[in-house]
Design a protein around this motif. Structure first.
Motif, PDB file in Angstrom:
ATOM      1  N   LEU A 247     -44.490  84.215  84.019  1.00 22.49           N
ATOM      2  CA  LEU A 247     -44.507  82.972  83.252  1.00 22.49           C
ATOM      3  C   LEU A 247     -45.929  82.567  82.881  1.00 22.49           C
ATOM      4  O   LEU A 247     -46.830  82.559  83.725  1.00 22.49           O
ATOM      5  N   TYR A 248     -46.102  82.182  81.607  1.00 21.70           N
ATOM      6  CA  TYR A 248     -47.414  81.750  81.118  1.00 21.70           C
ATOM      7  C   TYR A 248     -47.251  80.533  80.229  1.00 21.70           C
ATOM      8  O   TYR A 248     -46.302  80.440  79.434  1.00 21.70           O
ATOM      9  N   ASP A 249     -48.193  79.611  80.372  1.00 22.16           N
ATOM     10  CA  ASP A 249     -48.270  78.466  79.469  1.00 22.16           C
ATOM     11  C   ASP A 249     -49.679  77.898  79.543  1.00 22.16           C
ATOM     12  O   ASP A 249     -50.430  78.224  80.463  1.00 22.16           O
ATOM     13  N   ILE A 250     -50.019  77.072  78.587  1.00 23.00           N
ATOM     14  CA  ILE A 250     -51.362  76.488  78.593  1.00 23.00           C
ATOM     15  C   ILE A 250     -51.509  75.460  79.712  1.00 23.00           C
ATOM     16  O   ILE A 250     -52.618  75.107  80.097  1.00 23.00           O
ATOM     17  N   ARG A 251     -50.390  74.997  80.245  1.00 22.38           N
ATOM     18  CA  ARG A 251     -50.413  74.162  81.444  1.00 22.38           C
ATOM     19  C   ARG A 251     -49.037  74.227  82.107  1.00 22.38           C
ATOM     20  O   ARG A 251     -48.010  74.304  81.441  1.00 22.38           O
ATOM     21  N   GLY A 252     -49.029  74.239  83.418  1.00 26.28           N
ATOM     22  CA  GLY A 252     -47.775  74.128  84.163  1.00 26.28           C
ATOM     23  C   GLY A 252     -47.077  75.429  84.516  1.00 26.28           C
ATOM     24  O   GLY A 252     -46.059  75.393  85.213  1.00 26.28           O
ATOM     25  N   GLY A 253     -47.583  76.565  84.080  1.00 27.51           N
ATOM     26  CA  GLY A 253     -46.904  77.827  84.359  1.00 27.51           C
ATOM     27  C   GLY A 253     -46.720  78.109  85.845  1.00 27.51           C
ATOM     28  O   GLY A 253     -45.607  78.405  86.300  1.00 27.51           O
ATOM     29  N   PRO A 254     -47.796  78.040  86.658  1.00 28.95           N
ATOM     30  CA  PRO A 254     -47.643  78.282  88.095  1.00 28.95           C
ATOM     31  C   PRO A 254     -46.671  77.318  88.770  1.00 28.95           C
ATOM     32  O   PRO A 254     -45.960  77.695  89.706  1.00 28.95           O
ATOM     33  N   GLY A 255     -46.634  76.066  88.307  1.00 30.85           N
ATOM     34  CA  GLY A 255     -45.713  75.093  88.895  1.00 30.85           C
ATOM     35  C   GLY A 255     -44.266  75.437  88.618  1.00 30.85           C
ATOM     36  O   GLY A 255     -43.409  75.360  89.521  1.00 30.85           O
ATOM     37  N   VAL A 256     -43.971  75.819  87.385  1.00 27.36           N
ATOM     38  CA  VAL A 256     -42.604  76.228  87.041  1.00 27.36           C
ATOM     39  C   VAL A 256     -42.217  77.464  87.847  1.00 27.36           C
ATOM     40  O   VAL A 256     -41.099  77.572  88.365  1.00 27.36           O
TER      41      VAL A 256
ATOM     42  N   PRO B 251     -41.215  81.377  73.288  1.00 23.74           N
ATOM     43  CA  PRO B 251     -40.722  80.061  72.868  1.00 23.74           C
ATOM     44  C   PRO B 251     -41.851  79.065  72.644  1.00 23.74           C
ATOM     45  O   PRO B 251     -41.597  77.904  72.312  1.00 23.74           O
ATOM     46  N   ALA B 252     -43.111  79.491  72.838  1.00 25.70           N
ATOM     47  CA  ALA B 252     -44.256  78.583  72.738  1.00 25.70           C
ATOM     48  C   ALA B 252     -44.340  77.946  71.360  1.00 25.70           C
ATOM     49  O   ALA B 252     -44.013  78.563  70.347  1.00 25.70           O
ATOM     50  N   GLY B 253     -44.796  76.707  71.328  1.00 25.88           N
ATOM     51  CA  GLY B 253     -44.962  75.993  70.066  1.00 25.88           C
ATOM     52  C   GLY B 253     -44.559  74.553  70.205  1.00 25.88           C
ATOM     53  O   GLY B 253     -44.028  74.135  71.232  1.00 25.88           O
ATOM     54  N   VAL B 254     -44.816  73.777  69.164  1.00 30.04           N
ATOM     55  CA  VAL B 254     -44.445  72.363  69.194  1.00 30.04           C
ATOM     56  C   VAL B 254     -42.999  72.200  68.759  1.00 30.04           C
ATOM     57  O   VAL B 254     -42.505  72.952  67.909  1.00 30.04           O
ATOM     58  N   PRO B 255     -42.270  71.241  69.336  1.00 29.39           N
ATOM     59  CA  PRO B 255     -40.887  71.012  68.934  1.00 29.39           C
ATOM     60  C   PRO B 255     -40.802  70.198  67.648  1.00 29.39           C
ATOM     61  O   PRO B 255     -41.758  69.526  67.254  1.00 29.39           O
ATOM     62  N   ARG B 256     -39.644  70.267  67.018  1.00 30.28           N
ATOM     63  CA  ARG B 256     -39.420  69.448  65.829  1.00 30.28           C
ATOM     64  C   ARG B 256     -39.218  67.996  66.222  1.00 30.28           C
ATOM     65  O   ARG B 256     -38.696  67.680  67.277  1.00 30.28           O
TER      66      ARG B 256
ATOM     67  N   PRO C  46     -35.762  75.930  80.795  1.00 31.78           N
ATOM     68  CA  PRO C  46     -34.373  76.383  80.983  1.00 31.78           C
ATOM     69  C   PRO C  46     -34.199  77.866  80.693  1.00 31.78           C
ATOM     70  O   PRO C  46     -33.362  78.530  81.319  1.00 31.78           O
ATOM     71  N   LEU C  47     -34.977  78.412  79.766  1.00 29.19           N
ATOM     72  CA  LEU C  47     -34.926  79.851  79.490  1.00 29.19           C
ATOM     73  C   LEU C  47     -35.337  80.636  80.734  1.00 29.19           C
ATOM     74  O   LEU C  47     -34.677  81.610  81.125  1.00 29.19           O
TER      75      LEU C  47
ATOM     76  N   GLY D 106     -44.988  80.328  77.074  1.00 27.79           N
ATOM     77  CA  GLY D 106     -44.558  78.968  76.776  1.00 27.79           C
ATOM     78  C   GLY D 106     -43.510  78.533  77.780  1.00 27.79           C
ATOM     79  O   GLY D 106     -42.588  77.784  77.463  1.00 27.79           O
ATOM     80  N   ALA D 107     -43.655  79.008  79.023  1.00 31.06           N
ATOM     81  CA  ALA D 107     -42.610  78.854  80.032  1.00 31.06           C
ATOM     82  C   ALA D 107     -42.443  77.441  80.564  1.00 31.06           C
ATOM     83  O   ALA D 107     -41.423  77.128  81.175  1.00 31.06           O
ATOM     84  N   ALA D 108     -43.427  76.579  80.344  1.00 30.97           N
ATOM     85  CA  ALA D 108     -43.334  75.220  80.875  1.00 30.97           C
ATOM     86  C   ALA D 108     -42.812  74.220  79.850  1.00 30.97           C
ATOM     87  O   ALA D 108     -42.711  73.027  80.132  1.00 30.97           O
ATOM     88  N   GLY D 109     -42.479  74.693  78.661  1.00 32.41           N
ATOM     89  CA  GLY D 109     -42.020  73.817  77.594  1.00 32.41           C
ATOM     90  C   GLY D 109     -40.535  73.494  77.665  1.00 32.41           C
ATOM     91  O   GLY D 109     -39.823  73.900  78.581  1.00 32.41           O
ATOM     92  N   GLY D 110     -40.080  72.764  76.651  1.00 37.35           N
ATOM     93  CA  GLY D 110     -38.695  72.327  76.615  1.00 37.35           C
ATOM     94  C   GLY D 110     -37.703  73.464  76.554  1.00 37.35           C
ATOM     95  O   GLY D 110     -36.595  73.382  77.116  1.00 37.35           O
TER      96      GLY D 110
END
Length: 325
Positions: free
Chosen positions: A54-63, A99-104, A38-39, A30-34
């Motif tokens: 770093l892994y995410d469903i989108r944006g991991g390589p960019g981060v 940290p992956a998941g949807v924010p509140r 920063p983590l 969840g490395a590309a999330g909010g």
């Protein structure tokens, strides 16, 4: 630039010389999330981390590409958002942060997050159990009271569950408490888990207001961000702090204690298998779970209310995996 230097120094002050620091691969799911971005930044600045995956469903390589330009010695790799990418990200990891998941969003409770985040955490736990069953798993995705039991059940089903290596990151609660108490008392934040009642100058309505603010600090941030996010930066700091403590313990430092939500014997006689308390960390994860200690009548009331809800939260995670293996 100067802020980044100061942040890096927080870790460098605690670090051994470069030759004494063991190579440590740390993965962020969840490395590309909010929280994830920063983590990952804070972990890139940590000299104890030699390899950041770093892994995410989108944006991991960019981060990863962005962070790889920071002039610290660790390597950063972003993985493709598919099964093989996730496996490669996890293999060889010493620590896995989730940290992956949807924010509140405004009006949402932690339980409202459950239906979405439960599935995400379950699927990531399956991959971790297959690719890196010996890694320390640090669950940040909310609601932690339910997502940690989800990971435990997934690992049990694959016969790789080690209760000493699974942690729910509750460090932010202590960070908030330390900060809020220091503001009331006009002192420097201690960073330690100290009951509010131990501060004799805080009583009555002031104490109740302070406890309420600590309990609902996340709501304060969600409201202030006006629907645009939740407590991402402070949560990232808390996750990085816990990972740093775990690495310090793994690399031989003694007496490293952090508050965390773990498989605990403290209330198992009441059917509560997990509890957050001060835990001494070691090379294999949990070294010692400290008791709650002496508490007053006010604190006992809070604890009783907590245990009632906690038992339901834990069972919710267990039941989810049973119904959705």
């Amino acid at each position: 630039m100067f802020a980044a230097r100061r942040t890096a120094s927080l870790f460098q002050k605690r670090a051994f010389s470069a030759s004494a620091i063991n190579a440590s691969k740390v993965s962020v799911l969840g490395a590309a999330g909010g929280i994830g971005q920063p983590l990952s930044l804070l972990l890139k600045l940590n000299p104890r981390v030699s390899e950041l995956a770093l892994y995410d469903i989108r944006g991991g390589p960019g981060v990863a590409a962005d962070l790889s330009h920071i002039n610290t010695n660790s390597t950063v790799t972003g993985y493709n958002p598919d099964a093989s990418g996730l496996r490669d990200c996890l293999e060889g990891s010493e620590i896995i942060l989730i940290p992956a998941g949807v924010p509140r969003k405004p009006g949402m409770t932690r339980d409202d997050l459950f239906n979405t985040n439960a599935s995400i955490v379950r699927d990531l736990a399956k991959a971790a159990a297959e690719a890196a069953p010996k890694a320390h798993v640090l669950v940040i995705a909310n609601p932690v009271n339910s997502t940690v039991p989800i990971v435990a059940e997934v690992y049990k089903a694959r016969n790789v569950y080690d209760p000493k290596r699974l942690f729910g990151v509750t460090t932010l609660d202590v960070v908030r408490a330390s900060r809020f108490i220091s503001q009331v008392q006009n002192t420097n934040p201690s960073g330690e888990a100290v009951p509010v009642s131990n501060h004799s100058s805080i009583a009555g309505q002031a104490r109740d207001a302070l406890v309420n603010r600590i309990q609902f600090g996340g709501d304060e941030v969600v409201k202030a961000k006006d629907g645009a996010g939740s407590a991402t930066l402070s949560m990232a700091m808390a996750g990085a702090r816990f990972a740093e403590s775990l690495l310090r313990a793994a690399q031989g430092e003694k007496g490293v204690i952090e508050p965390t939500f773990v498989d605990s014997p403290l209330y198992k006689d009441q059917g509560i298998d997990f509890f957050a308390s001060r835990v001494e960390l070691g090379p294999n994860g949990v070294e010692k779970i400290n008791s709650v200690g002496e508490i007053n009548e006010y604190e006992q009331g809070l604890l009783d209310a907590c245990l009632t809800d906690l038992k339901k939260n834990i069972q919710k995670g267990v039941d989810f995996v049973k119904a959705n293996p």
